[in-house]
Design an enzyme around this catalytic site. Structure first.
Site, PDB file in Angstrom:
ATOM      1  N   SER A 126       2.662  -2.716  19.648  1.00 20.06           N
ATOM      2  CA  SER A 126       1.617  -3.692  19.354  1.00 20.06           C
ATOM      3  C   SER A 126       0.268  -3.254  19.904  1.00 20.06           C
ATOM      4  CB  SER A 126       1.982  -5.054  19.944  1.00 20.06           C
ATOM      5  OG  SER A 126       0.928  -5.972  19.761  1.00 20.06           O
ATOM      6  N   ASP A 127      -0.748  -3.371  19.071  1.00 22.23           N
ATOM      7  CA  ASP A 127      -2.114  -3.187  19.529  1.00 22.23           C
ATOM      8  C   ASP A 127      -2.440  -4.315  20.506  1.00 22.23           C
ATOM      9  OD1 ASP A 127      -4.686  -2.091  19.580  1.00 22.23           O
ATOM     10  OD2 ASP A 127      -5.391  -3.499  18.064  1.00 22.23           O
ATOM     11  N   LYS A 128      -3.371  -4.068  21.415  1.00 19.13           N
ATOM     12  CA  LYS A 128      -3.707  -5.088  22.419  1.00 19.13           C
ATOM     13  C   LYS A 128      -4.824  -6.014  21.942  1.00 19.13           C
ATOM     14  CE  LYS A 128      -6.482  -4.249  25.852  1.00 19.13           C
ATOM     15  NZ  LYS A 128      -7.498  -5.341  25.760  1.00 19.13           N
ATOM     16  N   THR A 156      -4.725  -8.785  19.074  1.00 15.22           N
ATOM     17  CA  THR A 156      -3.341  -9.072  18.689  1.00 15.22           C
ATOM     18  C   THR A 156      -2.620  -9.771  19.835  1.00 15.22           C
ATOM     19  OG1 THR A 156      -3.315  -7.114  17.273  1.00 15.22           O
ATOM     20  CG2 THR A 156      -1.199  -8.089  17.824  1.00 15.22           C
ATOM     21  N   THR A 162       1.633  -2.637  14.885  1.00 13.70           N
ATOM     22  CA  THR A 162       0.540  -3.521  14.508  1.00 13.70           C
ATOM     23  C   THR A 162      -0.785  -2.858  14.865  1.00 13.70           C
ATOM     24  OG1 THR A 162       0.333  -4.705  16.612  1.00 13.70           O
ATOM     25  CG2 THR A 162       2.002  -5.496  15.067  1.00 13.70           C
TER      26      THR A 162
END
Length: 862
Positions: A333-335, A338, A580
């Protein structure tokens, strides 16, 4: 020409130009900072290096279309269509050819959408540039820029190529879409500006050091063009098709050999008519064995599932991603935006000379511009509890931020005319300005270090009431992009479904670690530079690095090639990976991932590369998408087991009855109608009520084919048993009269009804791992479709529509026979599942014992 070697040489040249002093860069590139290049030299370099644009690879539409008509299943379908045409069976030919064209059309549509990623990247490039040629600045086509060109960039413009900045005070450049950094970066002479980034403030001049595919942006586009994982659904269809084709070929060879032996050896009679008869048998077997509708059922089932996902705020751009999401066991996951709000927030001020926290915030707010879109100014203004207090001050002079002073200063007066001067900026810059005592300076240093270790940025604030002669250091404002309110809960839900979450961000390690700590992700955050060597091939990640990737909780300071390498390494370890992202820097990894997911607000490049596009912010949509994907995957596997088992039933029935009984149990038109009655309503399985697995589910072909084969064998026994009963009935005049079975044509109708009705009853067994009479029960659309087709099949047989008519008594007893076998097949399915589960549990137990340390063995055996 060695393309990889050339690319490697260009990368090395670019790396040298990124690090060497600016004067050396200008000298190496033969460029004059005051005059730029001559038009002739620029043209010469353009011919040598190529245009400043992304390369395009054109594939003709005819080549694309031809690709959809190749492959094992496609070849067998085409063979069946050709045989149908040769024998003049045009009804069969039209139906088979129509399904083939329908499948090809769906694949073409998907490919057209898949090419959007590179097109979106190209739109992000600057169309024009202001370049210094022959001693004068002029606007030129950005595609004609070459290395050594002097280029001017200013507010609102897109950086047209990779630059080393040479002159100008400063520029604030937003390169978040490229590097993932959450804030614009302040640039000064000597720094690098990346192609595709956007100038937010300032104006500077730079020398072009890389163009086209050799830029940071271009390397990202190259990764996007080469990225992409083969759909597991496609692999599954190939494996299933190959399995059925292999069985069909063996059975066809056996049947042809027996028939030829009978005609030549036994009957001593062979001619063209006999050859055509054998060809008819092969046609029947082909139509019966090939899962002609399987690709269409897969596509339509997933398309209807995509419609359901759209209601969950997730748009599917690649249908195969649905079944991929069901098996995902790692989510990268992107930070920013998101897991976090992507809204810089001010924490509780650390007070120094001030006594009221809002005094610190107010002073910082006066030193901020409301008209400015700067994220720090916006965060400071938003932190004021009473915005009206800021309106009481009129700013008479404002000094904007620059990378040298690292602060903003504002002179203001209140409603009573009292003048104050306020400043905000980097804590050390404010310390240098206010000159506090050594004790206060040390406290500031410790505070900044502590905040930095927890991932907070720090902003110093000072005030002067004597025109800047003496300053009071009011305090320190902590700044942080806070986690979204739903992120932690969503991560826990996703973990409960057997999915590991890893954070991947372009931000600093401390920021990533603090965010991960707050979300409960774990704090094993690895800086990309510590793991990935500069010369590493992202497609061939060494084992040691892959080990680090697999065990890490997240990664910081990542570049596009790092994200791509992370996804690729995890896939090579057997994981199904969802990724993501929202920026250009995420596009290669999004395309490579099994289920690339563009989050809400993503760039066109990210959306083009992604298979799933979220229209609502945060990860909660991912949680819903996983549930829906697992339901859809469950429906597809149910259909697959049903289709393989039923196909085996039909194939063996045709071959065995032909060989041993000399009887053709089905006509070709019966097989075609049976396929329609079996498959067309089954498409409503997309609406079926399916239990959601609490673990990732994926294609396990040995298990699937084992269950299918056992159920198929039981179905063969069922069908052949009814066929033998039919022959026995026809031998007894009393039974023959009672059931109305007077000839073999009637027996063919009996077998037709048994396979149509038995097929859908078999679906009730295959749609669940448990007993067919336990919930979840069939959804209304599926149930009504089954009832409708059964009703139609009964009417066809009872009134003699298309097929020879049989008595209602025979129809009744056929249904009694089928219902008895429904229970038998249910017992077989449940028993098969228990045997497989027990074997898996035994293997897992053995693996646990083997992998456990020696001192744990005693506990394991207790």
């Amino acid at each position: 020409m060695n393309t990889s070697a050339t690319a490697g040489t260009e990368d090395k040249k670019a790396a040298d130009l990124e690090t060497m002093p600016v004067e050396a860069v200008l000298k190496k590139l033969g460029s004059d900072a005051d005059k730029g290049l001559t038009a002739g030299e620029a043209q010469k370099r353009l011919v040598q290096d190529g245009p400043n644009a992304l390369p395009e690879k054109h594939v003709s539409l005819a080549s694309k279309i031809l690709k959809y008509f190749t492959g094992p299943i496609a070849f067998m379908i085409e063979a069946a269509a050709l045989v149908s045409a040769f024998l003049g069976r045009w009804d069969d030919f039209i139906i088979i050819a129509g399904l083939l064209i329908f499948n090809a059309s769906l694949e073409l549509w998907q490919d057209m959408k898949a090419s959007n990623a590179l097109a979106a990247l190209k739109k992000s490039l600057a169309p024009h540039a202001t370049a210094l040629r022959d001693g004068a600045f002029a606007t030129i086509d950005a595609a004609t820029l070459v290395r050594g060109d002097m280029v001017r960039i200013r507010l609102g413009e897109i950086v047209p190529a990779d630059l080393r900045l040479v002159a100008g005070d400063f520029a604030s450049i937003d390169q978040a879409a490229l590097t993932g950094e959450s804030l614009p970066v302040a640039k000064k002479p000597g720094d690098e500006a990346y192609s595709g980034s956007v100038v937010k403030q300032g104006e500077m001049t730079g020398v072009v050091i890389a163009t086209g595919p050799n830029t940071f942006f271009g390397r990202t586009a190259t990764l996007v063009a080469g990225a992409g994982a083969v759909s597991h659904a496609q692999r599954a269809m190939f494996q299933i098709g190959n399995f059925l084709i292999a069985v069909a070929v063996v059975l066809a060879l056996v049947m042809v050999a027996v028939q030829v032996w009978r005609d030549i050896v036994v009957a001593d009679n062979w001619g063209v008519a006999d050859a055509l008869d054998i060809l008819q048998f092969v046609l029947i077997l082909l139509v019966a064995s090939i899962p002609v509708a399987m690709p269409a059922v897969f596509s339509i089932t997933m398309a209807l599932g995509a419609l359901a996902l759209s209601k969950e705020k997730a748009i599917v751009s690649r249908l195969a991603s649905i079944e991929e999401m069901a098996g995902v066991d790692i989510l990268c996951s992107d930070k920013t935006g998101t897991l976090t709000k992507n809204q810089l927030s001010i924490g509780d001020p650390v007070l120094l000379d001030a006594t009221d926290p809002q005094d610190v915030v107010l002073a910082a707010a006066i030193a901020s511009e409301r008209e400015n879109s700067d994220v720090i100014d916006s965060a400071v203004l938003a932190a004021l509890k009473n915005p009206i207090t800021r309106d009481a001050y009129h700013v008479t002079n404002f000094t904007p931020f620059d990378p040298v002073s690292k602060r903003t200063i504002a002179e203001a007066s209140d409603e009573k005319g009292k003048k104050i001067t306020v400043a905000k900026g980097a804590p050390q810059a404010i310390v240098d300005l206010s000159k506090p005592s050594a004790e206060v300076a040390k406290k500031v240093e410790e505070t900044v270090a502590d905040l930095g270790s927890r991932g907070y940025r720090a902003l110093g604030v000072a005030r002067s009431e004597d025109g800047g002669k003496s300053w009071s250091l009011l305090g320190i404002l902590p700044m942080f992009d806070p986690p979204r309110d739903d992120s932690e809960a969503t991560i826990e839900k996703v973990r409960a479904k057997g999915v590991t979450v890893k954070m991947v961000t372009g931000d600093d390690t401390a920021i990533a670690r603090e965010t991960a700590r707050q979300l409960g992700l774990g704090v094993n955050i690895i800086p990309a530079a510590d793991v990935f060597p500069k010369d590493m091939d992202p497609d061939q990640v060494p084992e040691k690095i892959a080990d680090s990737i697999e065990t890490a909780d997240g990664f910081a300071r990542v570049f596009p090639e790092h994200k791509y390498a992370i996804v690729k390494a995890l896939q090579q370890r057997g994981h199904l990976v969802a990724m993501t992202g929202d920026g250009v820097n995420d596009a290669p990894a999004l395309k490579q991932a099994d289920c690339g997911t563009a989050v809400s607000g993503a760039t066109d490049a990210a959306r083009g590369a992604a298979a799933l596009i979220l229209t609502a912010p945060g990860l909660s949509v991912i949680d819903n998408a996983i549930d829906e994907a697992r339901r859809i995957f469950g429906r597809i596997t149910s259909y697959t087991i049903y289709r393989v088992a039923l196909t085996m039933d039909i194939m063996f029935l045709v071959v065995l009855s032909t060989i041993f009984l000399g009887f053709q149990p089905l006509t070709a038109i019966m097989i075609v109608i049976m396929s329609l009655l079996d498959d067309v309503p089954i498409m409503t399985i997309a609406y079926d009520n399916t239990a959601v697995s609490q673990k990732p589910i994926r294609w396990r072909m040995p298990r699937l084919l084992s269950v299918s084969a056992v159920l198929g064998f039981a179905s063969i026994v069922q069908s052949f048993g009814l066929l033998l009963i039919g022959f026995a009935v026809m031998k007894h005049p009393g039974l023959q009269s009672y059931f109305g079975l007077t000839d073999e044509a009637h027996l063919q109708t009996v077998m037709f009804l048994q396979l149509v009705a038995g097929g859908h009853l078999l679906l009730l067994v295959t749609r669940t791992h448990r007993w067919f009479f336990e919930p979840p029960f069939p959804a209304r659309p599926l149930f009504l479709a089954i009832i409708g087709t059964q009703f139609l099949a009964v009417l066809m047989c009872g009134f003699g529509w298309i097929v020879p008519q049989i008595s209602w008594v025979a129809i009744f007893w056929i249904w009694v026979y089928l219902l008895v076998w429904l229970v038998i097949l249910g017992v077989v399915r449940v028993a098969m599942e228990r045997v497989i589960d027990n074997r898996l549990s035994h293997r897992e137990r053995l693996a646990e014992i083997v992998n456990a340390p020696l001192h744990h063995h005693r506990n394991l055996h207790r």
